[in-house]
Design a protein around this motif. Structure first.
Motif, PDB file in Angstrom:
ATOM      1  N   THR A  54       0.813  -1.209   0.000  1.00  0.00           N
ATOM      2  CA  THR A  54       0.000   0.000   0.000  1.00  0.00           C
ATOM      3  C   THR A  54       0.850   1.264   0.000  1.00  0.00           C
ATOM      4  O   THR A  54       0.552   2.230  -0.710  1.00  0.00           O
ATOM      5  N   THR A 154      -6.450  -8.246  -2.647  1.00  0.00           N
ATOM      6  CA  THR A 154      -6.792  -6.831  -2.505  1.00  0.00           C
ATOM      7  C   THR A 154      -7.685  -6.605  -1.293  1.00  0.00           C
ATOM      8  O   THR A 154      -7.493  -5.659  -0.524  1.00  0.00           O
ATOM      9  N   THR A 158      -6.534  -4.476   1.963  1.00  0.00           N
ATOM     10  CA  THR A 158      -7.307  -3.302   2.364  1.00  0.00           C
ATOM     11  C   THR A 158      -7.783  -3.434   3.804  1.00  0.00           C
ATOM     12  O   THR A 158      -7.693  -2.489   4.593  1.00  0.00           O
ATOM     13  N   GLY A 259      -6.059   5.252  -2.384  1.00  0.00           N
ATOM     14  CA  GLY A 259      -4.930   4.337  -2.306  1.00  0.00           C
ATOM     15  C   GLY A 259      -3.631   5.047  -2.020  1.00  0.00           C
ATOM     16  O   GLY A 259      -2.587   4.408  -1.857  1.00  0.00           O
ATOM     17  N   THR A 275      -7.094   2.355   0.853  1.00  0.00           N
ATOM     18  CA  THR A 275      -7.353   1.082   0.184  1.00  0.00           C
ATOM     19  C   THR A 275      -6.030   0.504  -0.315  1.00  0.00           C
ATOM     20  O   THR A 275      -5.027   1.204  -0.418  1.00  0.00           O
ATOM     21  N   SER A 276      -6.049  -0.774  -0.632  1.00  0.00           N
ATOM     22  CA  SER A 276      -4.851  -1.446  -1.104  1.00  0.00           C
ATOM     23  C   SER A 276      -4.436  -0.920  -2.475  1.00  0.00           C
ATOM     24  O   SER A 276      -5.280  -0.586  -3.307  1.00  0.00           O
ATOM     25  N   SER A 290      -8.443  -1.178  -8.227  1.00  0.00           N
ATOM     26  CA  SER A 290      -8.755  -0.304  -7.092  1.00  0.00           C
ATOM     27  C   SER A 290     -10.203  -0.440  -6.639  1.00  0.00           C
ATOM     28  O   SER A 290     -10.520  -0.234  -5.467  1.00  0.00           O
ATOM     29  N   GLY A 293     -11.099  -2.806  -3.496  1.00  0.00           N
ATOM     30  CA  GLY A 293     -10.817  -2.257  -2.175  1.00  0.00           C
ATOM     31  C   GLY A 293     -11.772  -1.137  -1.805  1.00  0.00           C
ATOM     32  O   GLY A 293     -12.206  -1.024  -0.646  1.00  0.00           O
TER      33      GLY A 293
END
Length: 330
Positions: A54, A154, A158, A259, A275-276, A290, A293
């Motif tokens: 991340t 993911t 997250t 992210g 988010t991851s 994206s 997540g």
């Protein structure tokens, strides 16, 4: 004092001082078990790899080398001193400690403990991870397996990196909001619509804005007691940042789902939900990776708000279901 005794005494002092110096370097004033830089407890060993994935894009190149080393070989790095890891990665001791702190550990000693724990988990017989790179000539069964694995990773990343204190604060703000505006464009715009539709079903006033002009003209109407939420994976989407900035300046509580927690959007967000950062590929762009997540964070927000407002949310959900029930009957 005889010269030989003097030499032995000096040598022992140097060894002692060297040990003390090493401990100071690794700890930098923070002992094991203390809170990390963000104020919460240090991440669990299992969350370390997720943290690296991340945060790596926002690190300097030298810090990335340290992060990649500890994520790639936790057992080997756990055996190294701060000086040893600095030499291995071609960086400095200060860079190693800064990387440890950015990953959420008070000092390098705490990072070594996490690395040792992660290494023990990996040696427990867990099956090795498969690659998620999808080739043009991959059989469809392989595509399904790789995408399923990537989605699972993911979600896990997250969840591991999500700051529950920030999440709880965002839930509190949403549950008591007079009005909620959500900003997002492209794939993030679809996630924004998903959140507002859920909130509307439990009786909250929520609007999703993908048109940047409408987003800004609506943001100027927000006040204290309102909430503005921006969704941007890159953290630098101007069409999302501008209305969030306007809402922030007008006194609304602001939330960012991103992210890139160090991106420009964060300076106008009271609460940042990370988010991851999933790896992109030619056949799997960032918009796809994206979204998974982001949807997890959105669902966490919705369920949290529904819990806080259950007395009104439950009847509202029931009413909305009944209103559409006849459309699903044959």
């Amino acid at each position: 004092m005889p010269p030989l005794c003097a030499l032995l005494t000096t040598t022992l002092k140097r060894k002692y001082l060297s040990t003390v110096t090493q401990q100071v370097k690794e700890t930098f004033g923070a002992g094991p078990g203390q809170a990390g830089p963000s104020g919460g407890p240090p991440p669990a060993p299992a969350a370390l790899a997720a943290k690296v994935r991340t945060l790596a894009p926002s690190m300097t190149r030298s810090m990335q080398r340290v992060a990649e080393a500890v994520a790639g070989d936790p057992a080997g790095c756990a055996a190294l001193t701060v000086t040893g890891l600095a030499e291995l990665t071609g960086t400095s001791e200060a860079t190693v400690v800064r990387t440890a702190r950015l990953l959420g550990y008070p000092g390098y000693r705490d990072l070594r403990l996490a690395l040792a724990g992660l290494a023990a988990q990996q040696q427990s017989g867990r099956a090795p991870a498969i690659t998620t790179d999808i080739a043009v000539d991959d059989p469809i069964a392989d595509v399904v397996a790789k995408l399923a694995y990537d989605e699972q990773q993911t979600l896990a990343d997250t969840a591991a990196g999500l700051d529950t204190a920030q999440l709880g604060a965002a839930v509190t703000a949403l549950a008591g909001a007079r009005r909620i505006d959500v900003y997002g464009v492209g794939a993030s715009g679809l996630v924004a619509q998903d959140l507002t539709q859920k909130l509307l079903r439990i009786g909250l006033i929520a609007h999703a804005h993908s048109d940047p002009h409408l987003a800004v003209t609506n943001a100027v109407q927000l006040r204290g007691g309102d909430v503005a939420l921006a969704i941007t994976h890159s953290g630098s989407t101007g069409d999302v940042i501008e209305p969030l900035r306007v809402a922030f300046e007008h006194g609304a509580t602001t939330v960012a789902i991103t992210g890139r927690p160090d991106g420009p959007v964060a300076q106008y967000a009271d609460h940042v939900l990370t988010t991851s950062t999933a790896r992109e590929s030619e056949l799997r762009p960032a918009a796809m990776s994206s979204r998974t997540g982001q949807l997890l964070v959105v669902d966490c927000l919705f369920v949290g708000v529904a819990q806080r407002t259950y007395d009104t949310a439950a009847p509202a959900l029931s009413a909305s279901y009944e209103a559409l029930a006849h459309r699903h009957r044959r």
